[in-house]
Enzyme design. Structure first.
Site, mmCIF file in Angstrom:
data_model
loop_
_atom_site.group_PDB
_atom_site.id
_atom_site.type_symbol
_atom_site.label_atom_id
_atom_site.label_comp_id
_atom_site.label_asym_id
_atom_site.label_seq_id
_atom_site.Cartn_x
_atom_site.Cartn_y
_atom_site.Cartn_z
ATOM 1 C CD GLN A 105 -3.279 4.133 6.083
ATOM 2 O OE1 GLN A 105 -3.591 4.978 5.246
ATOM 3 N NE2 GLN A 105 -2.436 4.387 7.063
ATOM 4 C CG HIS B 41 -4.916 6.420 8.502
ATOM 5 N ND1 HIS B 41 -4.294 6.977 9.590
ATOM 6 C CD2 HIS B 41 -4.507 7.154 7.431
ATOM 7 C CE1 HIS B 41 -3.548 8.014 9.189
ATOM 8 N NE2 HIS B 41 -3.663 8.136 7.878
ATOM 9 C CG HIS C 34 -0.974 10.755 10.177
ATOM 10 N ND1 HIS C 34 -0.527 10.034 9.117
ATOM 11 C CD2 HIS C 34 0.006 10.687 11.112
ATOM 12 C CE1 HIS C 34 0.673 9.533 9.379
ATOM 13 N NE2 HIS C 34 1.009 9.913 10.591
ATOM 14 C CE1 TYR D 28 -6.272 13.209 6.564
ATOM 15 C CE2 TYR D 28 -4.520 11.798 7.378
ATOM 16 C CZ TYR D 28 -4.955 12.808 6.549
ATOM 17 O OH TYR D 28 -4.068 13.433 5.704
ATOM 18 N NE ARG E 139 1.514 4.555 9.670
ATOM 19 C CZ ARG E 139 2.158 5.495 8.992
ATOM 20 N NH1 ARG E 139 1.503 6.485 8.433
ATOM 21 N NH2 ARG E 139 3.458 5.449 8.853
ATOM 22 N N GLY F 299 9.055 5.806 4.127
ATOM 23 C CA GLY F 299 8.112 6.473 3.241
ATOM 24 C C GLY F 299 8.800 7.092 2.050
ATOM 25 N NE ARG F 300 8.967 12.558 3.796
ATOM 26 C CZ ARG F 300 8.654 13.588 4.579
ATOM 27 N NH1 ARG F 300 8.862 14.814 4.157
ATOM 28 N NH2 ARG F 300 8.126 13.400 5.764
HETATM 29 C C1 PHB Z 1 -0.582 13.343 2.902
HETATM 30 O O1 PHB Z 1 -1.164 13.244 1.838
HETATM 31 O O2 PHB Z 1 0.312 14.185 3.081
HETATM 32 C C2 PHB Z 1 -0.945 12.438 3.977
HETATM 33 C C3 PHB Z 1 -2.012 11.591 3.836
HETATM 34 C C4 PHB Z 1 -2.319 10.716 4.843
HETATM 35 C C5 PHB Z 1 -1.557 10.720 5.984
HETATM 36 C C6 PHB Z 1 -0.500 11.565 6.125
HETATM 37 C C7 PHB Z 1 -0.189 12.408 5.117
HETATM 38 O O3 PHB Z 1 -1.841 9.900 6.982
#
Ligand code: PHB
Length: 362
Positions: free
Chosen positions: A99, A179, A182, A184, A231, A319-320
């Site tokens: 990524q 990426h 989110h 960024y 993404r 994810g989690r």
């Molecule tokens: C995070 O570290 O919480 C985090 C990092 C990158 C993302 C989303 C969350 O795209």
């Protein structure tokens, strides 16, 4: 009915199943140099049962960093470090995408020898940079007001993306994921909340999308469209860009289709407290882009199966639950119980909460 455990072709790559490991920031690269290491290789090797692993965000340049001890992919030492990981995943029968990440304004001057982070415009975002506290644990601090990138700097950043893609190929990755989600850097250009430029990179939808598409094109040139996915996070509220509109996502999806991108990875807003995506939007996205769509965000088996059955996604990213279950695909397939993730060890540290979650066979 499409099974989560059936193969999927993603660009030039064959996935053995449709359980994707979502990109997850874990902050365990070698401090000071941001080089991927043997501990990270063990973590990813354990999770190679995924149809595809998408790595944690990996910065394309030093200024693209916003969290401590995240890995980079801009120099030879980092490429050598990533080879440990791609070799380990391939030896275990997996596939892996790098990524490519630039955090833009979600950063802190302490990562940059006092220099300001960069963004579309000099507009601040508060309370999200993650520095190392005195005891070594993560500490959230305000991000400083960033500096707006000049046009020359945008072009240089596009080149940084291309270099990162060449490095990913050299490091043995199967794919790259851009990426653009989110809040960024790329998303900061897409959103009117963070982009108030009056040049060709700001204003209209087309102008706000220009940087993303230039980065996409440079990465395709550096490797090949069938190796490149992206993404996006329409309607996502994470990192303060709540105004993001679905129209932009559909505009981008049509551009991705024209370019033959290998996949679109949809990070759905509900993982970070946003609304649930409507199926009507998922259908529009399907119509706009003709390649594989991965869904991510608060997925469990039931959500994944519903959306696969409805033909609204082609793969589901976890994810989690992948943090806590190195053998997640096996557990989902057999209905085995899941280990619970431990948030205190998500960010930074060593093996604890990283490579020591048990697999069924342990
Ligand atoms: C995070 O570290 O919480 C985090 C990092 C990158 C993302 C989303 C969350 O795209």
């Amino acid at each position: 009915m499409t099974s989560l455990f059936s193969p999927l072709t993603v660009g030039a790559v064959q996935l053995s199943n449709r359980v994707v490991m979502a990109p997850l920031t874990r902050m365990r690269a070698t401090p000071g140099v941001d080089v991927p290491n043997a501990l990270m290789a063990e973590y990813y090797r354990q999770r190679a049962g995924a149809g595809l692993i998408v790595t944690e965000g990996t910065q394309i340049s030093p200024i693209g960093k916003g969290y401590f001890d995240t890995p980079g992919i801009y120099n030879d030492e980092q490429v050598e470090g990533w080879k440990l990981i791609t070799d380990a995943v391939h030896a275990a029968g997996g596939t892996i995408a790098a990524q490519l990440w630039h955090v833009g304004r979600v950063s802190h001057e302490s990562f940059h020898d006092g220099a300001l982070p960069v963004s579309a415009s000099a507009l601040p975002y508060r309370n999200r940079a993650t520095i190392k506290g005195a005891d070594g644990s993560p500490q959230r601090v305000d991000c400083p007001t960033p500096r707006a990138l000049s046009i020359e700097e945008i072009k240089a950043t596009v080149e940084d993306y291309a270099r990162a893609a060449r490095n990913a190929r050299e490091a043995g990755f199967d794919l790259v994921e851009i990426h653009a989600a989110h809040g960024y850097l790329l998303h900061q250009f897409l959103s009117t909340a963070s982009n108030q430029r009056d040049d060709e990179y700001g204003g209209s939808q087309e102008n706000r999308a220009r940087f993303v598409l230039e980065a996409v094109d440079a990465i395709i040139d550096a490797w090949s469209a069938d190796r490149v996915g992206i993404r996006i996070s329409p309607q996502g509220t994470f990192n303060g860009l709540a105004d993001d509109d679905l129209e932009m996502a559909l505009f981008l999806a049509a551009e991705f289709k024209k370019r033959g991108l290998a996949f679109v990875h949809l990070s759905e807003p509900d993982w970070a407290g946003g609304p649930k995506l409507e199926d009507s939007f998922r259908k529009e996205l399907r119509a706009a882009y003709d390649g594989p769509i991965f869904g991510a965000g608060a997925y469990d088996l039931a959500k994944a199966e519903r959306l696969l059955d409805a033909d609204l996604i082609d793969a589901a990213a976890f994810g989690r639950s992948f943090i806590a279950n190195p053998d997640l695909p096996l557990r989902l397939r057999t209905g085995a119980e899941l280990n619970e993730p431990i948030p205190a060890t998500f960010y930074g540290g060593g093996e604890a909460g990283y490579t020591d979650y048990p697999a069924l066979a342990d």
